[in-house]
Design a protein around this motif. Structure first.
Motif, PDB file in Angstrom:
ATOM      1  N   SER A  38       0.839  -1.196   0.000  1.00  0.00           N
ATOM      2  CA  SER A  38       0.000   0.000   0.000  1.00  0.00           C
ATOM      3  C   SER A  38       0.877   1.249   0.000  1.00  0.00           C
ATOM      4  O   SER A  38       1.862   1.321   0.727  1.00  0.00           O
ATOM      5  CB  SER A  38      -0.888  -0.022   1.247  1.00  0.00           C
ATOM      6  N   GLY A  39       0.520   2.196  -0.833  1.00  0.00           N
ATOM      7  CA  GLY A  39       1.271   3.438  -0.891  1.00  0.00           C
ATOM      8  C   GLY A  39       2.526   3.362  -1.742  1.00  0.00           C
ATOM      9  O   GLY A  39       3.284   4.326  -1.823  1.00  0.00           O
ATOM     10  N   GLY A  41       2.677   3.203  -4.993  1.00  0.00           N
ATOM     11  CA  GLY A  41       2.566   4.013  -6.212  1.00  0.00           C
ATOM     12  C   GLY A  41       1.797   3.355  -7.343  1.00  0.00           C
ATOM     13  O   GLY A  41       1.821   3.835  -8.479  1.00  0.00           O
ATOM     14  N   LYS A  42       1.058   2.278  -7.055  1.00  0.00           N
ATOM     15  CA  LYS A  42       0.360   1.552  -8.121  1.00  0.00           C
ATOM     16  C   LYS A  42      -0.743   2.394  -8.753  1.00  0.00           C
ATOM     17  O   LYS A  42      -0.826   2.508  -9.978  1.00  0.00           O
ATOM     18  CB  LYS A  42      -0.229   0.253  -7.551  1.00  0.00           C
ATOM     19  N   SER A  43      -1.563   2.993  -7.909  1.00  0.00           N
ATOM     20  CA  SER A  43      -2.655   3.806  -8.463  1.00  0.00           C
ATOM     21  C   SER A  43      -2.107   5.029  -9.189  1.00  0.00           C
ATOM     22  O   SER A  43      -2.699   5.502 -10.172  1.00  0.00           O
ATOM     23  CB  SER A  43      -3.603   4.254  -7.348  1.00  0.00           C
ATOM     24  N   THR A  44      -0.985   5.515  -8.708  1.00  0.00           N
ATOM     25  CA  THR A  44      -0.361   6.656  -9.377  1.00  0.00           C
ATOM     26  C   THR A  44       0.031   6.272 -10.807  1.00  0.00           C
ATOM     27  O   THR A  44      -0.191   7.045 -11.748  1.00  0.00           O
ATOM     28  CB  THR A  44       0.869   7.116  -8.578  1.00  0.00           C
TER      29      THR A  44
HETATM   30  N1  ATP Z   1      -3.647  13.066  -4.451  1.00  0.00           N
HETATM   31  C1  ATP Z   1      -2.548  12.831  -3.720  1.00  0.00           C
HETATM   32  N2  ATP Z   1      -1.918  13.849  -3.105  1.00  0.00           N
HETATM   33  C2  ATP Z   1      -0.806  13.640  -2.393  1.00  0.00           C
HETATM   34  N3  ATP Z   1      -0.238  12.447  -2.238  1.00  0.00           N
HETATM   35  C3  ATP Z   1      -0.813  11.376  -2.825  1.00  0.00           C
HETATM   36  C4  ATP Z   1      -1.997  11.518  -3.606  1.00  0.00           C
HETATM   37  N4  ATP Z   1      -2.331  10.297  -4.080  1.00  0.00           N
HETATM   38  C5  ATP Z   1      -1.403   9.449  -3.624  1.00  0.00           C
HETATM   39  N5  ATP Z   1      -0.493  10.092  -2.872  1.00  0.00           N
HETATM   40  C6  ATP Z   1       0.681   9.463  -2.236  1.00  0.00           C
HETATM   41  O1  ATP Z   1       1.466   8.873  -3.229  1.00  0.00           O
HETATM   42  C7  ATP Z   1       1.945   7.606  -2.789  1.00  0.00           C
HETATM   43  C8  ATP Z   1       1.494   6.510  -3.746  1.00  0.00           C
HETATM   44  O2  ATP Z   1       0.073   6.423  -3.708  1.00  0.00           O
HETATM   45  P1  ATP Z   1      -0.755   5.402  -4.580  1.00  0.00           P
HETATM   46  O3  ATP Z   1      -2.178   5.727  -4.425  1.00  0.00           O
HETATM   47  O4  ATP Z   1      -0.203   5.368  -5.936  1.00  0.00           O
HETATM   48  O5  ATP Z   1      -0.455   4.034  -3.828  1.00  0.00           O
HETATM   49  P2  ATP Z   1      -0.994   2.579  -4.125  1.00  0.00           P
HETATM   50  O6  ATP Z   1       0.182   1.766  -4.465  1.00  0.00           O
HETATM   51  O7  ATP Z   1      -2.081   2.636  -5.102  1.00  0.00           O
HETATM   52  O8  ATP Z   1      -1.562   2.154  -2.712  1.00  0.00           O
HETATM   53  P3  ATP Z   1      -2.826   1.234  -2.353  1.00  0.00           P
HETATM   54  O9  ATP Z   1      -2.390  -0.165  -2.567  1.00  0.00           O
HETATM   55  O10 ATP Z   1      -3.074   1.513  -0.924  1.00  0.00           O
HETATM   56  O11 ATP Z   1      -3.941   1.642  -3.252  1.00  0.00           O
HETATM   57  C9  ATP Z   1       1.428   7.430  -1.377  1.00  0.00           C
HETATM   58  O12 ATP Z   1       2.462   7.799  -0.494  1.00  0.00           O
HETATM   59  C10 ATP Z   1       0.274   8.390  -1.270  1.00  0.00           C
HETATM   60  O13 ATP Z   1       0.153   8.878   0.040  1.00  0.00           O
END
Ligand code: ATP
Ligand code: MG
Lengths: 229, 295
Positions: A38-39, A41-44
């Motif tokens: 989690s966190g 960067g996948k959704s990013t």
């Molecule tokens: N809109 C935003 N503004 C600021 N920081 C963000 C934003 N969206 C994500 N982040 C940060 O960027 C990093 C990557 O987030 P991301 O959502 O890509 O994670 P993830 O891998 O999808 O996590 P998860 O498995 O929980 O969905 C995290 O540290 C998160 O806090």
């Protein structure tokens, strides 16, 4: 084709890097799992692919578009090449199964006769042909996810991206959904699936890209780097 | 864009109007009120402009002769009037002739039934050569011995010019403010419709709908609201105007005011109302969509 080259993404309002130099390449027709804690960067990554976010530096190429310099009015056309499936489905509650899928076609200006022909075909593909007049709240979680997949598929995108498509489902339903996605991939669609469910990933033996703290830490068919969920 | 899409967009637009019946009703009412006021000011301004123009075009001046002057001398004033270079001719009208004309004009009016020839003055109807020099000429006429009073249309016109200026400033200010008000109301109505359908908009964006396509039903909604407002305001304006003209016509026995019949204003009024309705409706909805499209 999806190609990331040294992609850095910094959310300006926070300042720390969500992605710190990601490079990867996904060819047309591949089925790739994207895993990571989690966190990480996948959704990013997904938002960069769909044009919801712009890279801070580096280049992102998706299906012939260069995302780091795409014009705003080109983004809809990029999105027509990508079908997106979310963990929370994002279905329209006051529309029936049929209308939810038809709506996606109408949104890009499809003609009525095209809609009449294609929607039943797609609903049959995902196994919802007997529920076309139901509303989303009259469907099980797995069925809702199928509907979301049908909607992502209906405009015949070359790529489907799924962000935790099975996160809300029990293992049996999750497997069914993954098998459905696998079938769709066999029909020629590129698939990028984000998931936490390692037992699923193991069952399929596809290419796995794992990322951690904004970096690609492993990429290949051999497996993935273990991480704490 | 394919034809059946147009049907879809129209249907979606109208759906929005009925979904928010009360807000739509309020938006139409405010638009009607605004357009009515805007329209009334425009018509008033138009009429005043025409009156002023007419009055300024009149190159006739009435020169009243002092009633204490014997008739013979009154007639000799005419010679002096004719000596003024800018005078083309001066026609003597005796008080008896003036009364006859007066009675012919106002025979139906009780208030003037007792008027006698003695109540009136002899006068000359002086026609000028160059209307531009009217002020100088009037000054020269006033200087002639035996002239009691001068009545020139431009004096009336000057009064109207003041009204005209005040009207102009007031109308522009009022028109701007009111258009902004209806813009705001329509914009809010459409925003409400959009807020209701933010999920649909998000899906549309996700599957690659263009902003224009997402916008259109809402613009149709705003446009329709604006047009309904314009149509109602136009009808009311017409009724009100005719009623007003009738009423003023009955009161204004001196025929100080002249009004253009509404039918003569039909085209410019339709254009004004449609343009205002269009502006308010389309701009109102267009601007309200912006923030929903930034995904
Ligand atoms: N809109 C935003 N503004 C600021 N920081 C963000 C934003 N969206 C994500 N982040 C940060 O960027 C990093 C990557 O987030 P991301 O959502 O890509 O994670 P993830 O891998 O999808 O996590 P998860 O498995 O929980 O969905 C995290 O540290 C998160 O806090
Ligand atoms: Mg995520």
């Amino acid at each position: 084709m999806i190609e990331f080259t040294d992609v850095v993404k910094t959310y300006t309002d926070v300042g720390n890097d969500a992605l710190r130099g990601v490079s990867m390449q996904i060819e047309d027709g591949e089925f790739v799992f994207l895993v990571g804690p989690s966190g990480s960067g996948k959704s990013t990554i997904i938002k960069l692919i769909t044009g919801e976010l712009q890279p801070t530096s580096g280049t992102v190429h998706v299906n012939g578009y260069s995302l780091e310099r795409i014009r705003k009015r080109e983004i809809p056309y990029l999105r027509r090449t990508i079908g997106v499936v979310f963990q929370d489905f994002r279905l329209i509650e006051n529309k029936t199964v049929y209308e939810n899928v038809a709506f996606a076609m109408r949104a890009i200006g499809a003609a009525d006769n095209e809609i009449h022909d294609r929607v039943p075909y797609i609903l049959e593909l995902v196994g919802l042909e007997n529920k076309i007049h139901r509303h989303p709240n009259e469907l099980s979680g797995g069925e809702q996810q199928r509907l979301a997949i049908a909607r992502a598929l209906v405009n015949n995108p070359s790529t489907i991206i799924a962000d935790e498509p099975t996160g809300n489902l029990d293992p049996a339903r999750s497997l069914e959904i993954m098998e459905l996605l696998q079938e769709i991939n066999k029909l020629g669609t590129t698939l990028l699936v984000v998931t936490h469910q390692m037992e699923l990933v193991e069952q399929f033996g596809n290419r796995v890209i794992s990322i951690d703290e904004g970096l690609v830490v492993s990429d290949g068919m051999e497996g993935y780097r273990e991480y704490e969920v | 864009m394919k034809f059946n899409n147009l049907g879809y967009l129209m249907k979606e637009g109208f759906r929005g109007i009925f979904l928010h019946g009360f807000m739509s009703f309020a938006a139409v009412c405010v638009t009607v009120a605004c357009l009515l006021i805007v329209g009334s000011f425009s018509i008033l301004m138009y009429n005043v402009n025409i009156m002023v123009e007419d009055l300024n075009k009149t190159n006739e001046v009435l020169v009243f002769i002092d009633e204490t002057l014997p008739d013979a001398e009154a007639k000799s004033v005419g010679t002096k009037i004719n000596q003024i270079p800018n005078v083309q001719n001066a026609v003597f009208v005796s008080r008896e002739e003036a009364l006859k004309a007066f009675v012919a004009d106002y025979q139906d009016n009780e208030a003037f039934s007792g008027v006698q020839a003695e109540d009136l003055r002899h006068r000359y109807v002086v026609t000028l050569m160059d209307n531009e020099l009217i002020k100088d000429t009037v000054a020269q006429l006033t200087g002639i011995a035996g002239v009691a009073k001068i009545s020139a249309a431009f004096e009336l016109a000057e009064g109207f010019t003041t009204i005209q200026n005040v009207l102009q400033i007031a109308s522009i200010a009022i028109i701007i403010v009111l258009l902004m008000v209806s813009l705001l109301i329509i914009s809010n109505t459409v925003k409400l419709a959009m807020y209701d359908r933010r999920d649909e908009i998000a899906v549309m964006k996700m599957v690659g709908a263009t902003n224009g396509f997402i916008r259109l039903p809402f613009v149709v909604e705003g446009f329709t609201l604006g047009m309904i407002g314009a149509a109602i305001a136009f009808g009311l304006e017409w009724l009100m105007y005719d009623a007003l003209v009738l009423k003023i016509g009955a009161e204004d026995t001196l025929k100080l005011f002249s009004f253009v019949p509404f039918t003569e204003l039909l085209l410019p009024m339709i254009v004004t109302f449609v343009a205002a309705g269009l502006f308010v409706g389309v701009v109102g909805s267009w601007t309200s969509i912006r923030k929903f499209l930034d995904v």
